[in-house]
Design an enzyme around this catalytic site. Structure first.
Site, PDB file in Angstrom:
ATOM      1  N   ASN A  45       0.834  -1.202   0.000  1.00 32.56           N
ATOM      2  CA  ASN A  45       0.000   0.000   0.000  1.00 32.56           C
ATOM      3  C   ASN A  45       0.869   1.252   0.000  1.00 32.56           C
ATOM      4  O   ASN A  45       1.589   1.449  -0.994  1.00 32.56           O
ATOM      5  CB  ASN A  45      -1.105  -0.042   1.057  1.00 32.56           C
ATOM      6  CG  ASN A  45      -0.678  -0.368   2.457  1.00 32.56           C
ATOM      7  OD1 ASN A  45      -0.063  -1.390   2.712  1.00 32.56           O
ATOM      8  ND2 ASN A  45      -1.009   0.481   3.404  1.00 32.56           N
ATOM      9  N   ASP A  46       0.884   2.056   1.046  1.00 30.74           N
ATOM     10  CA  ASP A  46       1.469   3.406   0.958  1.00 30.74           C
ATOM     11  C   ASP A  46       2.949   3.442   0.555  1.00 30.74           C
ATOM     12  O   ASP A  46       3.748   2.639   1.049  1.00 30.74           O
ATOM     13  CB  ASP A  46       1.421   4.105   2.317  1.00 30.74           C
ATOM     14  CG  ASP A  46       0.095   4.020   3.002  1.00 30.74           C
ATOM     15  OD1 ASP A  46      -0.832   3.425   2.444  1.00 30.74           O
ATOM     16  OD2 ASP A  46      -0.003   4.546   4.111  1.00 30.74           O
TER      17      ASP A  46
HETATM   18  C1  FRU Z   1      -2.898   4.330   4.862  1.00 35.54           C
HETATM   19  C2  FRU Z   1      -2.530   3.540   6.104  1.00 35.54           C
HETATM   20  C3  FRU Z   1      -1.682   4.368   7.052  1.00 35.54           C
HETATM   21  C4  FRU Z   1      -0.956   3.324   7.827  1.00 35.54           C
HETATM   22  C5  FRU Z   1      -0.681   2.291   6.778  1.00 35.54           C
HETATM   23  C6  FRU Z   1      -0.660   0.874   7.265  1.00 35.54           C
HETATM   24  O1  FRU Z   1      -3.196   3.512   3.791  1.00 35.54           O
HETATM   25  O2  FRU Z   1      -3.672   3.047   6.746  1.00 35.54           O
HETATM   26  O3  FRU Z   1      -2.430   5.264   7.845  1.00 35.54           O
HETATM   27  O4  FRU Z   1       0.225   3.799   8.406  1.00 35.54           O
HETATM   28  O5  FRU Z   1      -1.693   2.434   5.806  1.00 35.54           O
HETATM   29  O6  FRU Z   1      -0.249   0.005   6.261  1.00 35.54           O
END
Ligand code: FRU
Length: 491
Positions: A45-46
């Site tokens: 993800n991020d």
């Molecule tokens: C955003 C999020 C962040 C967190 C991360 C966990 O997508 O929820 O707030 O740090 O992903 O993977």
């Protein structure tokens, strides 16, 4: 769809070879990208810790090794000399195997070089045996020799006046000191950003206060990934407000956007100069991060997760999900952010194709391509990923009467996340003059009018959906694009 137990989601990675088969399976997928960063296995993800250091760009992504689900998150490390071609370096931050501050995940954050080392500021996601969650803001040092040393104690724990949703430290270096911006949730369930301050990057962090954003006190129930950037003489607050609906965005409740304004670091007040704008008008974009240490402090480069929380994607069945957007250069025009693909991307252009239509008036569309269109005034339609007879596909159309561009993915064979809405529109006050479209095996990024609007979406064309056709007064150019990610199994 597979149901994951808690044990499966939080399984500790003991040996990289446990992931070999998962990687082989993902790498064989027709939806593997060729010039976008994507998860080595499982889910990503991020983007995190985007920074220039030791003669190259460093970037990390949130990574859960085991499959297409959000479980035990690691920081996976990738590097690039030019922000175009990328190399996998492997995991940089592992969650603690015992009861440490990050025992259930090393969550999102940012990075800064100090001397020869790179310092990573991240959220330690901790769970007790009874599954009570606490967030810690942690620090780790990535040494020049590639080893990571975690600091034994967090920089600070969670603030008692807010819920346990406090995360995503974004380090901001200013002449008057250092700041960390955290996404947070108030006890009455409102999205907030918290500010911590220190004179030293490594010690002495104290709570400075809540970021005041007049008019945005009730805007979503949690803000993820906040940052304040200075771009073209303006301050810009970028963040992801959650659990609110916005007109024209279906049932979607997770958004990534920005407010232009001015930031007063003494009173911790961000005074908006206008409304909230979404960053991207497409379907799949979230958790955007900006590079932390550009030489010119008035510029910004942004990269985002090409995905959304709480949804699933067709590749979930292949046990992998997620990729990042192309990095984009940010500038300001009027009261809007302009996002442009980096100039260096032209290096990826391989062969310029001559457009020869089949008997149905369709052209072949390569799996990795760039399509550019100069458009004259009037209605236009561009159907991408159609079948050879021109049917189906992704429809991009501009209505001169409404002064509006629309992207509609309901014609694709593989439909997903339909409740998020299958078409998205954006008014274009000055009409449509130009499109630059980047197509990879399972994504499309449409830059409208030189970055005035961007539509970013995952799409999963079948083997038959390999054609396109166009209607309207426009001049088209098409290139195949070279591969820029290696997809190597490095853990
Ligand atoms: C955003 C999020 C962040 C967190 C991360 C966990 O997508 O929820 O707030 O740090 O992903 O993977």
């Amino acid at each position: 769809m597979k149901e994951w137990t808690r044990e499966e989601r939080y399984r500790i990675l003991m040996d990289p070879m446990e992931l070999w088969e998962l990687h082989e399976k993902a790498a064989a997928s027709p939806y593997r990208q060729s010039f976008h960063i994507q998860s080595v296995t499982g889910l990503m993800n991020d983007p995190n810790g985007f920074v220039w250091h030791d003669n190259q760009w460093h970037l990390f992504y949130q990574w859960c090794p085991w499959g297409a689900m959000h479980g035990l998150k690691h920081w996976y490390h990738i590097v690039s000399k030019d922000l175009i071609t990328w190399r996998n370096l492997g995991v940089c931050l592992f969650p603690d195997r015992g009861d440490g501050y990050d025992n259930k995940g090393t969550y999102s954050g940012s990075a800064i070089p100090i001397g020869e080392d790179l310092y990573l500021y991240y959220t330690g996601n901790h769970r007790d045996a009874d599954w009570t969650r606490r967030a810690y803001t942690c620090l780790a040092k990535l040494r020049k020799d590639g080893w990571t040393e975690k600091y034994p104690l967090p920089l600070f724990g969670q603030h008692p006046d807010y819920t346990e949703h406090q995360r995503d430290p974004k380090l901001i270096c200013r002449e008057d000191g250092y700041y960390i911006l955290l996404g947070a949730q108030s006890k009455d369930l409102r999205g907030r950003a918290l500010v911590y301050r220190s004179d030293d990057l490594l010690h002495g962090w104290t709570f400075a206060g809540e970021l005041k954003v007049p008019g945005f006190e009730e805007f979503g129930d949690m803000w993820e990934c906040p940052t304040i950037e200075h771009i073209g003489g303006h301050d810009v607050l970028l963040f992801c407000p959650q659990h609110l609906k916005l007109t024209g965005r279906g049932e979607s409740v997770n958004h990534n956007g920005y407010i232009m304004g001015s930031m007063d670091w003494k009173t911790l007040t961000f005074t908006p100069d206008g409304q909230f704008h979404v960053l991207d008008f497409g379907f799949d974009s979230y958790a955007a991060a900006c590079a932390n240490n550009l030489e010119n402090t008035d510029e910004a480069i942004l990269i985002a997760w090409m995905g959304l929380p709480d949804v699933s994607y067709p590749t979930d069945e292949e046990d992998w999900a997620g990729c990042l957007t192309l990095p984009r250069e940010l500038t300001v025009r009027g009261r809007r952010l302009i996002q442009r693909p980096l100039p260096g991307l032209k290096k990826l252009r391989d062969e310029k194709l001559s457009l020869t239509a089949n008997e149905a008036g369709c052209y072949a569309l390569p799996a990795a391509a760039e399509l550019e269109a100069d458009c004259r005034p009037g209605d236009m339609e561009l159907h991408l990923f159609t079948r050879s007879d021109g049917s189906g596909g992704l429809n991009i159309y501009y209505s001169q009467e409404k002064h509006q561009i629309t992207v509609d993915r309901s014609g694709m064979d593989v439909r997903f996340n339909r409740e998020q809405g299958e078409s998205r529109s954006r008014p274009l006050e000055d009409g449509l003059s130009h499109l630059r479209i980047f197509i990879d095996h399972s994504s499309v990024e449409i830059f409208v009018n030189d970055g005035d609007a961007v539509f970013t979406s995952r799409i999963f064309p079948t083997a038959e959906e390999r054609f396109f056709h166009a209607d309207g007064d426009m001049f088209l150019r098409l290139w195949t694009l070279k591969k820029a990610v290696t997809d190597r199994f490095v853990i």
